[in-house]
Design a protein around this motif. Structure first.
Motif, PDB file in Angstrom:
ATOM      1  N   SER A  14     -30.279  -9.757  -1.444  1.00 51.66           N
ATOM      2  CA  SER A  14     -31.599 -10.295  -1.089  1.00 51.66           C
ATOM      3  C   SER A  14     -31.987 -11.481  -1.970  1.00 51.66           C
ATOM      4  O   SER A  14     -32.442 -12.518  -1.477  1.00 51.66           O
ATOM      5  CB  SER A  14     -32.673  -9.214  -1.212  1.00 51.66           C
ATOM      6  N   THR A  15     -31.802 -11.336  -3.261  1.00 51.27           N
ATOM      7  CA  THR A  15     -32.167 -12.422  -4.178  1.00 51.27           C
ATOM      8  C   THR A  15     -31.225 -13.603  -3.990  1.00 51.27           C
ATOM      9  O   THR A  15     -31.649 -14.762  -4.080  1.00 51.27           O
ATOM     10  CB  THR A  15     -32.161 -11.934  -5.636  1.00 51.27           C
ATOM     11  N   ARG A  16     -29.956 -13.348  -3.701  1.00 53.59           N
ATOM     12  CA  ARG A  16     -28.981 -14.428  -3.468  1.00 53.59           C
ATOM     13  C   ARG A  16     -29.440 -15.308  -2.293  1.00 53.59           C
ATOM     14  O   ARG A  16     -29.441 -16.530  -2.390  1.00 53.59           O
ATOM     15  CB  ARG A  16     -27.599 -13.865  -3.190  1.00 53.59           C
ATOM     16  N   LYS A  17     -29.820 -14.677  -1.203  1.00 55.45           N
ATOM     17  CA  LYS A  17     -30.247 -15.434  -0.020  1.00 55.45           C
ATOM     18  C   LYS A  17     -31.479 -16.279  -0.344  1.00 55.45           C
ATOM     19  O   LYS A  17     -31.543 -17.461  -0.007  1.00 55.45           O
ATOM     20  CB  LYS A  17     -30.534 -14.495   1.144  1.00 55.45           C
ATOM     21  N   LEU A  18     -32.459 -15.687  -0.993  1.00 58.22           N
ATOM     22  CA  LEU A  18     -33.666 -16.410  -1.370  1.00 58.22           C
ATOM     23  C   LEU A  18     -33.327 -17.573  -2.308  1.00 58.22           C
ATOM     24  O   LEU A  18     -33.801 -18.696  -2.123  1.00 58.22           O
ATOM     25  CB  LEU A  18     -34.666 -15.464  -2.041  1.00 58.22           C
ATOM     26  N   ALA A  19     -32.503 -17.309  -3.314  1.00 60.61           N
ATOM     27  CA  ALA A  19     -32.139 -18.339  -4.295  1.00 60.61           C
ATOM     28  C   ALA A  19     -31.383 -19.493  -3.641  1.00 60.61           C
ATOM     29  O   ALA A  19     -31.622 -20.663  -3.969  1.00 60.61           O
ATOM     30  CB  ALA A  19     -31.306 -17.725  -5.416  1.00 60.61           C
ATOM     31  N   ASN A  20     -30.476 -19.183  -2.735  1.00 60.65           N
ATOM     32  CA  ASN A  20     -29.740 -20.247  -2.049  1.00 60.65           C
ATOM     33  C   ASN A  20     -30.665 -21.102  -1.202  1.00 60.65           C
ATOM     34  O   ASN A  20     -30.526 -22.327  -1.169  1.00 60.65           O
ATOM     35  CB  ASN A  20     -28.608 -19.653  -1.209  1.00 60.65           C
ATOM     36  N   ASN A  21     -31.632 -20.483  -0.534  1.00 59.54           N
ATOM     37  CA  ASN A  21     -32.619 -21.246   0.237  1.00 59.54           C
ATOM     38  C   ASN A  21     -33.490 -22.097  -0.681  1.00 59.54           C
ATOM     39  O   ASN A  21     -33.798 -23.251  -0.369  1.00 59.54           O
ATOM     40  CB  ASN A  21     -33.478 -20.319   1.089  1.00 59.54           C
ATOM     41  N   LEU A  22     -33.874 -21.535  -1.823  1.00 65.27           N
ATOM     42  CA  LEU A  22     -34.676 -22.284  -2.782  1.00 65.27           C
ATOM     43  C   LEU A  22     -33.896 -23.489  -3.313  1.00 65.27           C
ATOM     44  O   LEU A  22     -34.442 -24.587  -3.430  1.00 65.27           O
ATOM     45  CB  LEU A  22     -35.118 -21.373  -3.935  1.00 65.27           C
ATOM     46  N   ALA A  23     -32.631 -23.295  -3.614  1.00 66.01           N
ATOM     47  CA  ALA A  23     -31.793 -24.409  -4.088  1.00 66.01           C
ATOM     48  C   ALA A  23     -31.727 -25.526  -3.043  1.00 66.01           C
ATOM     49  O   ALA A  23     -31.782 -26.711  -3.384  1.00 66.01           O
ATOM     50  CB  ALA A  23     -30.395 -23.907  -4.438  1.00 66.01           C
ATOM     51  N   GLU A  24     -31.651 -25.157  -1.779  1.00 62.72           N
ATOM     52  CA  GLU A  24     -31.653 -26.169  -0.707  1.00 62.72           C
ATOM     53  C   GLU A  24     -32.978 -26.920  -0.683  1.00 62.72           C
ATOM     54  O   GLU A  24     -32.998 -28.145  -0.594  1.00 62.72           O
ATOM     55  CB  GLU A  24     -31.413 -25.513   0.650  1.00 62.72           C
ATOM     56  N   VAL A  25     -34.074 -26.195  -0.763  1.00 63.72           N
ATOM     57  CA  VAL A  25     -35.405 -26.811  -0.742  1.00 63.72           C
ATOM     58  C   VAL A  25     -35.567 -27.769  -1.926  1.00 63.72           C
ATOM     59  O   VAL A  25     -36.124 -28.857  -1.783  1.00 63.72           O
ATOM     60  CB  VAL A  25     -36.510 -25.723  -0.758  1.00 63.72           C
ATOM     61  N   LEU A  26     -35.071 -27.374  -3.071  1.00 58.41           N
ATOM     62  CA  LEU A  26     -35.215 -28.169  -4.299  1.00 58.41           C
ATOM     63  C   LEU A  26     -34.152 -29.261  -4.430  1.00 58.41           C
ATOM     64  O   LEU A  26     -34.234 -30.080  -5.341  1.00 58.41           O
ATOM     65  CB  LEU A  26     -35.114 -27.257  -5.526  1.00 58.41           C
ATOM     66  N   HIS A  27     -33.145 -29.226  -3.576  1.00 59.43           N
ATOM     67  CA  HIS A  27     -31.969 -30.103  -3.727  1.00 59.43           C
ATOM     68  C   HIS A  27     -31.385 -29.905  -5.124  1.00 59.43           C
ATOM     69  O   HIS A  27     -31.092 -30.857  -5.845  1.00 59.43           O
ATOM     70  CB  HIS A  27     -32.328 -31.570  -3.493  1.00 59.43           C
ATOM     71  N   ALA A  28     -31.276 -28.630  -5.484  1.00 60.83           N
ATOM     72  CA  ALA A  28     -30.844 -28.249  -6.829  1.00 60.83           C
ATOM     73  C   ALA A  28     -29.470 -27.591  -6.787  1.00 60.83           C
ATOM     74  O   ALA A  28     -29.013 -27.118  -5.743  1.00 60.83           O
ATOM     75  CB  ALA A  28     -31.852 -27.264  -7.425  1.00 60.83           C
ATOM     76  N   ASP A  29     -28.852 -27.534  -7.938  1.00 62.74           N
ATOM     77  CA  ASP A  29     -27.617 -26.777  -8.093  1.00 62.74           C
ATOM     78  C   ASP A  29     -27.987 -25.304  -8.202  1.00 62.74           C
ATOM     79  O   ASP A  29     -29.122 -24.961  -8.527  1.00 62.74           O
ATOM     80  CB  ASP A  29     -26.887 -27.208  -9.367  1.00 62.74           C
TER      81      ASP A  29
END
Length: 161
Positions: A14-29
């Motif tokens: 669950s946290t992995r999916k959220l974190a990956n989406n957040l990284a996309e939103v932030l254009h972050a690594d």
């Protein structure tokens, strides 16, 4: 321009999916914090006081071993740090992660996933593990599915550059 990393620990995905989406939103690594010994379903049984997660969380000084310490923390200004809430706080592997790097001058924004718990004493229990960070922000506990628009709105509400 500041460089951002989304570092996260996910026990069930669950946290992995959220974190990956957040990284996309932030254009972050992104960087996944992994235990040296992966957690099994049996390890995560919070109803069993003898389960690995229950034993670790009962000991405030528990520091589960990390699979690696290859995150390039020095390359980043802001670290979004995500994890599931366990017993009203961050799993102690998050302390292991924080104590393995130098967070001097970094901004750390914590976020979490939870079925119902809030942050509780999370921030006060994590701060000593990275006392040299410049700024700690208690972000948000997310429940259920969160779309990228909601994540983008949350990020815009944060008092960071």
């Amino acid at each position: 321009m500041s460089k951002t990393l989304v570092a996260f620990f996910s026990a069930s995905g669950s946290t992995r999916k959220l974190a990956n989406n957040l990284a996309e939103v932030l254009h972050a690594d992104s960087y996944e914090i992994k235990p040296a010994t992966p957690y099994t379903g049996k390890d995560l049984n919070w109803n069993n006081q003898q389960s690995r997660s229950s034993v670790e969380m009962a000991d405030i000084n528990s520091r589960p071993e990390l699979a690696d310490t290859s995150a390039q923390i020095a390359d980043y200004d802001t670290i979004f740090l995500g994890f599931p809430i366990w017993w009203y706080v961050a799993p102690h592997i998050i302390n292991s992660f924080l104590e393995s790097y130098d967070f001097s001058g970094k901004t750390i924004v914590i976020f979490a996933t939870s079925g119902g718990s809030g942050f509780g004493e999370t921030l006060s229990q994590l701060k000593p593990s990275a006392a040299n960070s410049t700024l700690w922000l208690q972000g948000k506990v997310f429940r259920g599915r969160v779309d990228k628009a909601a994540l983008a709105s949350w990020v815009k509400s944060l008092p960071i550059a």
